[in-house]
Design a protein around this motif. Structure first.
Motif, PDB file in Angstrom:
ATOM      1  N   THR A 247       0.819  -1.214   0.000  1.00 40.88           N
ATOM      2  CA  THR A 247       0.000   0.000   0.000  1.00 40.88           C
ATOM      3  C   THR A 247       0.855   1.267   0.000  1.00 40.88           C
ATOM      4  O   THR A 247       0.435   2.298  -0.528  1.00 40.88           O
ATOM      5  CB  THR A 247      -0.939   0.021   1.217  1.00 40.88           C
ATOM      6  OG1 THR A 247      -0.193  -0.304   2.402  1.00 40.88           O
ATOM      7  CG2 THR A 247      -2.056  -0.974   1.047  1.00 40.88           C
ATOM      8  N   ALA A 251       0.017   3.943  -2.787  1.00 39.60           N
ATOM      9  CA  ALA A 251      -0.441   5.272  -2.361  1.00 39.60           C
ATOM     10  C   ALA A 251       0.543   6.355  -2.767  1.00 39.60           C
ATOM     11  O   ALA A 251       0.151   7.427  -3.226  1.00 39.60           O
ATOM     12  CB  ALA A 251      -0.651   5.283  -0.848  1.00 39.60           C
ATOM     13  N   VAL A 256      -3.618   4.681  -5.170  1.00 39.72           N
ATOM     14  CA  VAL A 256      -4.591   4.489  -4.092  1.00 39.72           C
ATOM     15  C   VAL A 256      -4.632   5.771  -3.283  1.00 39.72           C
ATOM     16  O   VAL A 256      -3.589   6.341  -2.956  1.00 39.72           O
ATOM     17  CB  VAL A 256      -4.206   3.302  -3.184  1.00 39.72           C
ATOM     18  CG1 VAL A 256      -5.147   3.220  -1.989  1.00 39.72           C
ATOM     19  CG2 VAL A 256      -4.227   1.995  -3.956  1.00 39.72           C
ATOM     20  N   ASP A 257      -5.831   6.224  -2.968  1.00 37.30           N
ATOM     21  CA  ASP A 257      -5.966   7.477  -2.208  1.00 37.30           C
ATOM     22  C   ASP A 257      -7.033   7.289  -1.144  1.00 37.30           C
ATOM     23  O   ASP A 257      -8.224   7.237  -1.438  1.00 37.30           O
ATOM     24  CB  ASP A 257      -6.345   8.619  -3.153  1.00 37.30           C
ATOM     25  CG  ASP A 257      -6.423   9.958  -2.423  1.00 37.30           C
ATOM     26  OD1 ASP A 257      -5.911  10.036  -1.295  1.00 37.30           O
ATOM     27  OD2 ASP A 257      -6.990  10.915  -2.984  1.00 37.30           O
ATOM     28  N   VAL A 258      -6.600   7.143   0.110  1.00 37.75           N
ATOM     29  CA  VAL A 258      -7.519   7.001   1.239  1.00 37.75           C
ATOM     30  C   VAL A 258      -7.318   8.196   2.160  1.00 37.75           C
ATOM     31  O   VAL A 258      -6.184   8.506   2.538  1.00 37.75           O
ATOM     32  CB  VAL A 258      -7.254   5.689   2.012  1.00 37.75           C
ATOM     33  CG1 VAL A 258      -8.228   5.552   3.173  1.00 37.75           C
ATOM     34  CG2 VAL A 258      -7.366   4.489   1.078  1.00 37.75           C
ATOM     35  N   LEU A 305      -0.297   3.109   4.123  1.00 35.25           N
ATOM     36  CA  LEU A 305      -0.889   4.385   3.717  1.00 35.25           C
ATOM     37  C   LEU A 305      -0.369   5.521   4.579  1.00 35.25           C
ATOM     38  O   LEU A 305      -0.169   6.643   4.113  1.00 35.25           O
ATOM     39  CB  LEU A 305      -2.418   4.300   3.818  1.00 35.25           C
ATOM     40  CG  LEU A 305      -3.094   3.246   2.926  1.00 35.25           C
ATOM     41  CD1 LEU A 305      -4.582   3.166   3.251  1.00 35.25           C
ATOM     42  CD2 LEU A 305      -2.888   3.564   1.459  1.00 35.25           C
ATOM     43  N   ALA A 308       3.146   6.410   3.388  1.00 33.45           N
ATOM     44  CA  ALA A 308       3.087   7.176   2.144  1.00 33.45           C
ATOM     45  C   ALA A 308       2.697   8.615   2.401  1.00 33.45           C
ATOM     46  O   ALA A 308       3.173   9.532   1.738  1.00 33.45           O
ATOM     47  CB  ALA A 308       2.099   6.523   1.177  1.00 33.45           C
ATOM     48  N   ASP A 314       2.460  12.185  -5.073  1.00 33.61           N
ATOM     49  CA  ASP A 314       1.383  11.577  -5.855  1.00 33.61           C
ATOM     50  C   ASP A 314       1.534  11.895  -7.343  1.00 33.61           C
ATOM     51  O   ASP A 314       0.578  11.980  -8.080  1.00 33.61           O
ATOM     52  CB  ASP A 314       0.014  12.043  -5.351  1.00 33.61           C
ATOM     53  CG  ASP A 314      -0.115  13.559  -5.369  1.00 33.61           C
ATOM     54  OD1 ASP A 314       0.833  14.222  -5.825  1.00 33.61           O
ATOM     55  OD2 ASP A 314      -1.167  14.058  -4.932  1.00 33.61           O
TER      56      ASP A 314
END
Length: 384
Positions: A247, A251, A256-258, A305, A308, A314
């Motif tokens: 992850t 990320a 992936v963007d949480v 995450l 990151a 990004d």
């Protein structure tokens, strides 16, 4: 046995409270900050930089710097703003003072110093749940030269508000792409610098991030405390490493963007769950290693995450960026293995010489870590 279990839990609560009173509980990564800068080639030989700064720290530092500006002091709209719109409006109302603070401490140069000017208004965003102000600066540089140098001395230790501020720079300039980490010991970098130097900075950044990340350290201690044999800690550490590496890379590369408001509470909850698992297993004397590995792997995905988020990168994929991220991850793993190599043998020796003392040590550590995780979980939920 129940009485002993409750006694251990009570001691763990006391240990957690002691640590909690001596540290900032909700800010698991300590009193520091990170500045994010993106550098790209602009029109007509210019250089464009996007600079992101932690809003509250920016306001305090700029107000202190501009102490002769009566409009930029404590109690003004800049300090009282509570939402993104009001924060952005406050910064733009004091635009000249805010820009001057940044350009005095951040700069671009080629053969000579470039001249920077703001482009557009301040805007607001957030990183890891913390409000960040974004500003665009366009730099006019003298012709010639095949490399640019970036200098950052934003939020120095001498201001006494925070310590050890990092400036994470990503760049696509002079036909090169990559990233670099700047701090007080290495305040500049050149787009023409060697890859060994750049990667060395990211290795140290990864190592420092784990060492100063109280939540990640406590999660690791919970893994160690719940392992009875070398094989168990190796499997647990491997599961955690594989999961957070996956992850972390996804990320950091923008795949992936949480939101941090989801990631940060879950990281805190993971600390409590893994430590609580140790207590339950010890009480029933029936360790479920397979179930524990599954839990560790799932929470490792969330921790990736969080790692990151420390870089805030990004941008689109590039091999230079990929290697920088891998080196950052190697720095994390080096510290993780060092902690295991230091703590786990001591715990094994204690358990063999005095099994009762070893059980108490495991219980107290697990209970204390679990309580701190639950407190952080509640605080992070409330903070959004």
């Amino acid at each position: 046995m129940l009485r002993r279990f409750l006694t251990v839990a009570a001691l763990g609560v006391a240990a957690a409270a002691t640590v909690l009173l001596s540290a900032a509980p909700a800010l698991a990564h300590g009193f520091s900050s990170t500045v994010y800068v993106d550098v790209t080639a602009g029109d007509a030989g210019r250089v464009r930089t996007t600079v992101e700064l932690e809003y509250d720290l920016f306001i305090v530092s700029a107000a202190d710097y501009e102490s002769d500006d009566p409009l930029f002091r404590a109690g003004t709209d800049a300090f009282e703003a509570e939402d993104a719109v009001a924060m952005g409006a406050a910064l733009n109302a004091h635009r000249e003072s805010a820009v001057r603070y940044v350009t005095e401490r951040f700069g671009i140069s080629s053969d000579e110093t470039c001249t920077g000017a703001p482009s557009g208004d301040f805007t607001m965003g957030a990183r890891e749940g913390v409000p960040y102000a974004t500003m665009l600066l366009d730099w006019t540089c003298p012709p010639g030269g095949d490399a640019h140098e970036v200098r950052s001395a934003l939020f120095p230790d001498t201001e006494t508000y925070v310590k050890g501020v990092k400036t994470i720079v990503t760049y696509a300039l002079d036909g090169r792409t990559g990233s670099a980490a700047l701090d007080a010991s290495a305040p500049t970098f050149s787009t023409g610098q060697s890859w060994q130097h750049r990667f060395g900075e990211f290795f140290l950044l990864g190592a420092e991030h784990l060492l100063t990340g109280t939540d990640h350290i406590l999660f690791l201690l919970a893994l160690i405390a719940g392992s009875r044999r070398l094989r168990e800690i190796v499997l647990a550490a491997t599961a955690f490493t594989v999961a957070h590496s996956v992850t972390f890379m996804l990320a950091a590369l923008g795949l992936v963007d949480v939101p941090a408001r989801v990631v940060e509470p879950v990281i805190a909850l993971s600390i409590a769950v893994v430590a609580g698992w140790n207590l339950i297993a010890a009480y029933f004397d029936r360790p479920d290693n397979n179930g524990r590995l599954g839990v560790v792997f799932l929470f490792g995905l969330v921790h990736g995450l969080g790692f990151a988020g420390a870089l805030g990168i990004d941008e689109a994929f590039s091999w230079t960026l990929l290697w920088s991220l891998l080196v950052f991850n190697v720095g994390i793993e080096t510290v993780q293995l060092s902690v295991i190599a230091l703590v786990f043998p001591l715990l094994i020796v204690l358990r063999r010489r005095s099994p009762r003392a070893g059980r108490w040590a495991t219980g107290i550590v697990s209970a204390g870590v679990s309580v701190m995780g639950l407190i952080w979980f509640g605080q992070r939920l409330l903070e959004g």
